[in-house]
Design an enzyme around this catalytic site. Structure first.
Site, PDB file in Angstrom:
ATOM      1  N   GLU A 219       4.264  26.103   6.457  1.00  0.00           N
ATOM      2  CA  GLU A 219       4.095  27.506   6.848  1.00  0.00           C
ATOM      3  C   GLU A 219       2.836  28.001   6.154  1.00  0.00           C
ATOM      4  O   GLU A 219       2.837  28.272   4.954  1.00  0.00           O
ATOM      5  CB  GLU A 219       5.317  28.329   6.401  1.00  0.00           C
ATOM      6  CG  GLU A 219       6.634  27.899   7.019  1.00  0.00           C
ATOM      7  CD  GLU A 219       6.774  28.295   8.468  1.00  0.00           C
ATOM      8  OE1 GLU A 219       5.828  28.900   9.010  1.00  0.00           O
ATOM      9  OE2 GLU A 219       7.801  27.995   9.076  1.00  0.00           O
ATOM     10  N   CYS A 253       1.476  36.765   4.855  1.00  0.00           N
ATOM     11  CA  CYS A 253       0.769  35.764   5.663  1.00  0.00           C
ATOM     12  C   CYS A 253       0.614  36.191   7.115  1.00  0.00           C
ATOM     13  O   CYS A 253      -0.296  35.724   7.806  1.00  0.00           O
ATOM     14  CB  CYS A 253       1.469  34.411   5.568  1.00  0.00           C
ATOM     15  SG  CYS A 253       3.202  34.435   6.088  1.00  0.00           S
TER      16      CYS A 253
END
Length: 477
Positions: A219, A253
């Site tokens: 990720e 993010c």
């Protein structure tokens, strides 16, 4: 002393990993009930230690308690509840159709735990991004070692306490420490590695995993754009972007990294953007630095990075439309809006991961799409418009890990959706069923009957009848 400490860590990791490899064999036979008991124990610990979780995360970077509840605790508890509700269905073997050439056989997909897993968590959501993958690992029947970030020591210590009070170390363990601890862990032949962090470190993780051919979920991140066309609701878009960008002080993010706004509405949008920043973080007009609803940069190193990005942009001609105030002793960096951007600026070359928001204008939608496609594929992409054709055009003509129309960030909370990136922004998917699959081996099983079968006429020697059957297979199937 350092050598002794390192040797102790090595020994502790060796012993724990060995214990988990043994436990992983037993876990293959674990029932859904046993996995649910582990998930419920985790759920109960979180419920009973709610205040301790808030205090630990707040101590690391002054994250507002309400924000902690929403973006750290709720995300994990909802993931647990979703797994508890659906696990019986997930683990059931899935029958698949039998094609005509395979008549007489029965086939299905059987889900088995991959085995031992390593979860390397980041600092920006230190609770959520450590325990979310753990829920998936437990649901799948895997053991897990968690390596939390050394940049959030209070939360890391709390995670260790949580695990020690909830699980046997043969099932789940935590190892705190800096990069040396991660290196020792990565030297082990884990069956699956789940990493959340930057693309640069993701490449290191991928190389380490390749040594043992461990499967991975990465990720990562990247420069996630938000496109605002001339048919968007300007106030609505500005409000949602301010929340999505500046929650957690921009250290997210999937936060909008930069804005592409139609030139016809740019000025109006910028004004509304500032209004919404003030409305959320300075309603009393005492200064955003006084706000208890605005988090801080995690440490002085990252604060310096933000300052350098801003200084570089201004030196190369960027205009500070709003913000820029810094208080170093508090790691405070004011929400900052930049215009007049060029590609030579560092702020347009690397993921910002902080409260700086570049705003760029475009003349037509094709120009915005081309701009996005010139950059590595982002983790998320946002489009604000009342025109469904424009929204679909951007979604179809760009590639991103996830895409959202007329909002930001919310797809992370949708447990029925796969979460993850593509290429530079990540490999593999997480959350809900997709997280369960990440930690599971989807084993194909075919059962043949004893005696005469449809395939036996195809055995050598290949006579006339056999060749005719093969010709028919080529022609009709």
């Amino acid at each position: 002393m350092e050598t002794i400490a390192r040797e102790n860590v090595q020994q502790a990791i060796d012993e724990t990993f060995a214990a988990q490899r043994i436990q992983a064999k037993y876990n293959r036979l674990s029932s859904v009930k046993e996995r649910k008991i582990l998930l419920e124990k985790l759920q109960n610990w979180i419920k009973n230690n709610h205040s301790d979780i808030q205090r630990a995360i707040h101590a690391d970077f002054k994250k507002p308690y309400a924000e902690i509840d929403l973006s750290e605790i709720f995300v994990v508890t909802s993931e647990i509840k979703h797994a508890l509700k659906n696990l019986d269905h997930w683990v059931k073997p899935k029958k698949v159709p039998t094609p005509i050439p395979m008549l007489g056989t029965k086939s299905y997909v059987q889900y088995e735990p991959k085995g031992t897993s390593l979860i390397i968590a980041p600092w920006n959501y230190p609770f959520n991004l450590a325990l979310g993958p753990l829920v998936s690992a437990i649901a799948a029947g895997c053991t897990a070692i968690i390596k939390p970030s050394e940049m959030t020591p209070h939360t890391s210590a709390l995670l260790r306490r949580l695990v020690e009070e909830t699980f046997d170390k043969s099932q789940v363990a935590v190892f705190e420490g800096e990069v040396e601890v991660a290196q020792v862990l990565l030297s082990k032949p884990f069956d699956h590695i789940f990493f959340t962090g930057s693309p640069a470190v993701g490449k290191i993780i991928m190389k380490a995993a390749a040594e043992h051919l461990s499967s991975i979920t990465l990720e990562l991140g990247g420069k996630s754009p938000a496109v605002i066309d001339n048919k968007a609701d300007i106030k609505d878009a500005a409000e949602k972007i301010v929340w999505g960008k500046f929650v957690n002080c921009g250290q997210t993010c999937i936060a909008p990294d930069y804005i592409l706004v139609h030139q016809a509405i740019k000025d109006e949008f910028l004004k509304e953007l500032v209004q919404q920043i003030k409305k959320m973080y300075d309603p009393s007009k005492k200064g955003i630095e006084k706000s208890k609803d605005y988090a801080r940069i995690v440490n002085s190193k990252h604060l310096k990075r933000m300052k350098n990005l801003l200084a570089d942009a201004e030196l190369k001609g960027a205009v500070k439309y709003f913000g820029g105030h810094v208080e170093e002793e508090e790691n405070f960096f004011e929400p900052t809006v930049l215009t007049g951007l060029t590609e030579e600026m560092e702020v347009m070359q690397e993921e910002i991961f902080g409260p700086i928001l570049p705003v760029i204008s475009f003349a037509d939608l094709e120009e915005a799409i081309n701009y996005i496609n010139l950059k590595p594929k982002p983790l998320a992409l946002y489009v604000f418009s009342k025109d469904s054709e424009n929204i679909n055009k951007v979604f179809k003509e760009t590639s991103s890990g996830g895409a959202v129309a007329n909002d930001c960030v919310l797809h992370f909370l949708q447990n029925e959706l796969p979460f993850g990136g593509v290429n530079n922004s990540g490999i593999g998917k997480a959350h809900g069923h997709f997280g369960f699959l990440a930690f599971s081996n989807e084993k194909s099983v075919l059962k043949q009957r004893v005696g005469l079968t449809a395939s036996k006429p195809l055995y050598p020697p290949y006579g006339f009848a056999g060749k005719k059957i093969i010709d028919s297979l080529l022609k009709w199937f």
